[in-house]
Motif scaffolding. Structure first.
Motif, PDB file in Angstrom:
ATOM      1  N   ASP A 171      52.317  29.498 -26.924  1.00 13.10           N
ATOM      2  CA  ASP A 171      51.830  30.685 -27.631  1.00 13.10           C
ATOM      3  C   ASP A 171      52.355  30.647 -29.067  1.00 13.10           C
ATOM      4  N   PHE A 172      51.444  30.584 -30.035  1.00 19.90           N
ATOM      5  CA  PHE A 172      51.845  30.496 -31.445  1.00 19.90           C
ATOM      6  C   PHE A 172      52.068  31.864 -32.085  1.00 19.90           C
ATOM      7  N   GLU A 173      51.676  32.914 -31.418  1.00 18.09           N
ATOM      8  CA  GLU A 173      51.776  34.240 -32.023  1.00 18.09           C
ATOM      9  C   GLU A 173      53.236  34.593 -32.323  1.00 18.09           C
ATOM     10  N   GLY A 174      53.477  34.976 -33.576  1.00 14.97           N
ATOM     11  CA  GLY A 174      54.820  35.348 -34.004  1.00 14.97           C
ATOM     12  C   GLY A 174      55.743  34.175 -34.236  1.00 14.97           C
ATOM     13  N   LYS A 175      55.210  32.949 -34.181  1.00 13.67           N
ATOM     14  CA  LYS A 175      56.040  31.755 -34.312  1.00 13.67           C
ATOM     15  C   LYS A 175      55.849  31.092 -35.687  1.00 13.67           C
ATOM     16  N   VAL A 176      56.903  30.386 -36.113  1.00 12.22           N
ATOM     17  CA  VAL A 176      56.822  29.530 -37.291  1.00 12.22           C
ATOM     18  C   VAL A 176      56.508  28.119 -36.796  1.00 12.22           C
ATOM     19  N   VAL A 177      55.375  27.597 -37.223  1.00 16.51           N
ATOM     20  CA  VAL A 177      54.900  26.302 -36.731  1.00 16.51           C
ATOM     21  C   VAL A 177      54.977  25.270 -37.850  1.00 16.51           C
ATOM     22  N   VAL A 193      45.534  27.153 -36.422  1.00 11.77           N
ATOM     23  CA  VAL A 193      46.842  27.678 -36.027  1.00 11.77           C
ATOM     24  C   VAL A 193      47.266  28.819 -36.946  1.00 11.77           C
ATOM     25  N   ALA A 194      46.888  28.731 -38.226  1.00 10.07           N
ATOM     26  CA  ALA A 194      47.258  29.773 -39.186  1.00 10.07           C
ATOM     27  C   ALA A 194      46.653  31.127 -38.838  1.00 10.07           C
ATOM     28  N   LYS A 195      45.591  31.118 -38.049  1.00 10.23           N
ATOM     29  CA  LYS A 195      44.952  32.384 -37.664  1.00 10.23           C
ATOM     30  C   LYS A 195      45.804  33.196 -36.692  1.00 10.23           C
ATOM     31  N   VAL A 196      46.723  32.529 -35.986  1.00  9.28           N
ATOM     32  CA  VAL A 196      47.505  33.232 -34.966  1.00  9.28           C
ATOM     33  C   VAL A 196      49.016  33.156 -35.204  1.00  9.28           C
ATOM     34  N   ALA A 197      49.488  32.134 -35.887  1.00  8.92           N
ATOM     35  CA  ALA A 197      50.929  31.959 -36.073  1.00  8.92           C
ATOM     36  C   ALA A 197      51.470  32.907 -37.136  1.00  8.92           C
ATOM     37  N   LYS A 198      52.754  33.189 -37.041  1.00  9.21           N
ATOM     38  CA  LYS A 198      53.412  33.999 -38.071  1.00  9.21           C
ATOM     39  C   LYS A 198      53.410  33.239 -39.390  1.00  9.21           C
ATOM     40  N   LYS A 307      45.544  28.714 -49.093  1.00  8.33           N
ATOM     41  CA  LYS A 307      45.703  29.915 -49.917  1.00  8.33           C
ATOM     42  C   LYS A 307      46.149  31.123 -49.104  1.00  8.33           C
ATOM     43  N   ARG A 308      46.220  30.975 -47.783  1.00 16.32           N
ATOM     44  CA  ARG A 308      46.690  32.082 -46.948  1.00 16.32           C
ATOM     45  C   ARG A 308      48.171  32.337 -47.220  1.00 16.32           C
ATOM     46  N   GLU A 309      48.575  33.597 -47.125  1.00 18.56           N
ATOM     47  CA  GLU A 309      49.968  33.957 -47.387  1.00 18.56           C
ATOM     48  C   GLU A 309      50.931  33.349 -46.371  1.00 18.56           C
ATOM     49  N   ASN A 310      50.429  33.050 -45.169  1.00 21.53           N
ATOM     50  CA  ASN A 310      51.321  32.540 -44.124  1.00 21.53           C
ATOM     51  C   ASN A 310      51.294  31.011 -44.009  1.00 21.53           C
ATOM     52  N   VAL A 311      50.754  30.325 -45.022  1.00 20.88           N
ATOM     53  CA  VAL A 311      50.701  28.860 -45.011  1.00 20.88           C
ATOM     54  C   VAL A 311      51.453  28.311 -46.216  1.00 20.88           C
ATOM     55  N   SER A 312      52.324  27.340 -45.968  1.00 25.68           N
ATOM     56  CA  SER A 312      53.075  26.683 -47.041  1.00 25.68           C
ATOM     57  C   SER A 312      52.847  25.183 -46.962  1.00 25.68           C
ATOM     58  N   LEU A 313      52.611  24.573 -48.104  1.00 24.39           N
ATOM     59  CA  LEU A 313      52.451  23.126 -48.185  1.00 24.39           C
ATOM     60  C   LEU A 313      53.690  22.535 -48.842  1.00 24.39           C
ATOM     61  N   ILE A 314      54.396  21.686 -48.105  1.00 25.37           N
ATOM     62  CA  ILE A 314      55.602  21.042 -48.615  1.00 25.37           C
ATOM     63  C   ILE A 314      55.255  19.587 -48.932  1.00 25.37           C
ATOM     64  N   PRO A 315      55.317  19.182 -50.203  1.00 27.65           N
ATOM     65  CA  PRO A 315      54.901  17.827 -50.579  1.00 27.65           C
ATOM     66  C   PRO A 315      55.991  16.779 -50.344  1.00 27.65           C
ATOM     67  N   LYS A 316      56.548  16.818 -49.161  1.00 28.41           N
ATOM     68  CA  LYS A 316      57.603  15.873 -48.790  1.00 28.41           C
ATOM     69  C   LYS A 316      57.384  15.429 -47.348  1.00 28.41           C
ATOM     70  N   ALA A 317      57.812  14.219 -47.048  1.00 31.08           N
ATOM     71  CA  ALA A 317      57.726  13.717 -45.677  1.00 31.08           C
ATOM     72  C   ALA A 317      58.946  14.161 -44.885  1.00 31.08           C
ATOM     73  N   VAL A 318      58.777  14.274 -43.579  1.00 31.41           N
ATOM     74  CA  VAL A 318      59.892  14.595 -42.688  1.00 31.41           C
ATOM     75  C   VAL A 318      60.735  13.340 -42.500  1.00 31.41           C
ATOM     76  N   SER A 319      62.057  13.507 -42.545  1.00 29.39           N
ATOM     77  CA  SER A 319      62.956  12.366 -42.354  1.00 29.39           C
ATOM     78  C   SER A 319      63.865  12.530 -41.150  1.00 29.39           C
TER      79      SER A 319
END
Length: 537
Positions: A171-177, A193-198, A307-319
């Motif tokens: 369940d993605f509701e209220g979660k940071v994904v 996912v942005a439609k339901v996740a926090k 452009k949604r307020e609950n979406v962030s784009l991080i221009p870095k790879a996960v390490s």
């Protein structure tokens, strides 16, 4: 005298029950070759579309081109989603009575050519479970999920899964994904996912060129028109022609050509049209490499999602990963509750299937030294009666149309061998090498050579482009019609005489004879021969 085989229908094994495997079975049955068994590791058909059920999963190709020419479909959308594609392939299998030929939950691990018996022995869990005169692999090249080896990945406290192994009970509701990756799959997942996740945090190692999809529902009038097979044939032909006219000669993926420049202009316009009011995002999503250097992404929904307020784009790879989040290459940690791995697939032709040919060499070992290569992407010297669907250098264009061309070619080759009462058929070395040289010449100078992309996977460190077809679909189709027969195919017959004596009995229409290399025959003791009606042991 060489004893020719009795004209008995051959046994044929197909590995994989996706679009490629199902279509191949249809083509074989239409040609009167019914002794077919499909081995499928999963519990259902569909391949890619059976496994990839993530939110937003849909095709990049227009729906009409994602159906077989012999079975048009009344699609609901210009680009249909996973459930409708699954419905379609199941309908194909039902109409052509393919399902009864499938052994589900059976993963073939090894296929070993038995020279004395002139057939492949098929192994699963270390035991022979079947034999076949001909082997066709239909596992594609993007079958294995690429699961990262980040430090700490196994310590993450929340749900973590690959997009092809989606956990639908999460369940993605209220979660940071957190979504690791920014390719075609990620651009479909994030908007949904942005439609339901926090909150959704997307980690981007490198941006990709994105062009408009222009997807929509078909109108009632359009769906009524789709009921006409003639109308679909016309639409299909028109779409292929319009695509091919900009691909002929490889101009689309050659920097500096009008075609490549026009494609980049369309991608830049797409960015400006949807993100013109967000210069911060424009900078983050604009690639610095040449257009087509990597697989382009086709989407209308991704940029608006950023452009949604609950979406962030991080221009870095996960390490690395911690129990509570992920760490990027700059050392910054981001907390999250769910981690989605949109990290693509390991490009590996034949997937985990190990195929041993006449010399006993395993295909992956052979390719490790040369780079993955095959004649028309389907045949490899010293691997008799083996055919590969969606093999090396066949990616690009309309894959379903490619698969249909390949299935017809393979069916023709098997029928050709059967008419000649030959035991084996394979590509002649001279034809293979000449084709490969021409292919490599066509790939020279393309933008694929200058970028870090999956197109070079399986190159054995040679830098060889192993995945892509460098021209139009119509060119490939023409080659499948021309590159066949005695100038290309070598037939073999069971005989107790020497290899050189056997070569002298081949068709008089062949190319000048080559000196036969020394062979090391690999023979494995087996149980009794299977019955006439099955390839199962």
């Amino acid at each position: 005298m060489v004893k020719k085989s009795a004209k008995v229908a051959p046994t044929i094994a197909i590995v994989g029950a996706g679009f490629g495997g199902v279509n191949q079975a249809v083509q074989l049955k239409r040609a009167g070759l019914y002794r077919v068994t499909i081995y499928e590791k999963s519990s259902g058909i569909g391949g890619t579309w059976w496994h990839n059920t993530y939110p937003g999963a849909e095709v990049d190709t227009p729906s009409i081109l994602y159906s077989f020419s012999y079975m048009p479909w009344n699609w609901s959308r210009t680009h249909v989603r996973q459930a409708e594609l699954q419905e379609y392939i199941e309908a194909v299998a039902e109409k052509y009575d393919v399902t009864r030929h499938i052994r589900f939950n059976t993963e073939i691990e090894d296929a070993v050519w038995n020279e004395s018996r002139q057939e492949y022995e098929l192994y699963a869990a270390g035991a022979i479970i079947g034999r076949a005169n001909f082997l066709i692999t239909a596992v594609g090249m993007l079958d294995e999920p690429n699961r990262p080896t980040w430090p700490g990945l196994d310590t993450f406290a929340g749900p973590v899964f690959h997009t092809s192994q989606w956990l639908h009970d999460v369940d993605f509701e209220g979660k940071v994904v957190a979504v690791a990756g920014s390719g075609s799959t990620a651009t479909q997942v994030v908007p949904e996912v942005a439609k339901v996740a926090k909150r959704v945090v997307m980690f981007q190692r490198e941006p990709g060129w994105i062009v408009p999809k222009n997807d929509r529902e078909f109108s009632d009038d359009e769906r009524e028109a789709l009921d006409s097979s003639i109308a679909q044939r016309i639409a299909r032909t028109t779409m292929i022609y319009n695509r091919d006219k900009v691909l002929v000669g490889g101009k689309m993926w050659t920097a500096g050509t009008p075609q490549n420049a026009a494609g980049e202009a369309a991608a830049r316009n797409h960015i400006n049209n949807q993100l013109g009011d967000r210069p911060d995002l424009v900078e983050l999503v604009t690639p610095t490499y040449s257009y087509m250097g990597k697989r382009p992404i086709i989407s209308d929904s991704f940029y608006p999602a950023l452009k949604r307020e609950n979406v962030s784009l991080i221009p870095k790879a996960v390490s690395a990963v911690t129990p509570n989040g992920v760490v990027t290459t700059d050392g910054q940690e981001y907390s999250c509750d769910v981690l989605v791995l949109s990290t693509g697939f390991t490009v590996r032709f034949l997937s985990n299937l190990k195929v041993h040919g006449r010399t006993g060499a395993e295909m992956q070992d052979y390719w490790r030294s040369t780079g993955a290569r095959a004649f028309l992407g389907m045949l490899v010297t010293d691997y008799p009666n083996l055919f590969i669907l969606y093999g090396p250098n066949t990616n690009g264009g309309s894959i379903v149309s490619n698969l249909e061309l390949q299935a017809k070619y393979i069916t023709s080759a098997i029928a050709y061998a059967r008419r000649a009462r030959a035991n084996t058929i394979e590509v002649k070395t001279a034809a293979f090498e000449k084709y490969d040289r021409r292919l490599m010449q066509a790939l020279e100078g393309t933008v694929w050579n200058y970028q870090n992309n999956y197109y070079k996977s399986g190159s054995g460190g040679s830098g060889r482009i192993t995945t892509q077809w460098p021209d139009a679909l119509m060119v490939y189709g023409a080659l499948t019609k021309v590159l066949r027969g005695p100038l290309v195919w070598k037939l073999g017959y069971r005989t107790g005489r020497s290899a050189s004596a056997q070569q002298n009995t081949e068709s008089r229409a062949t190319l000048p004879k080559l000196k036969a290399p020394a062979r090391v025959h690999r023979t494995v003791s087996v149980a009794s021969r299977p019955s006439e009606d099955t390839v199962d042991a």
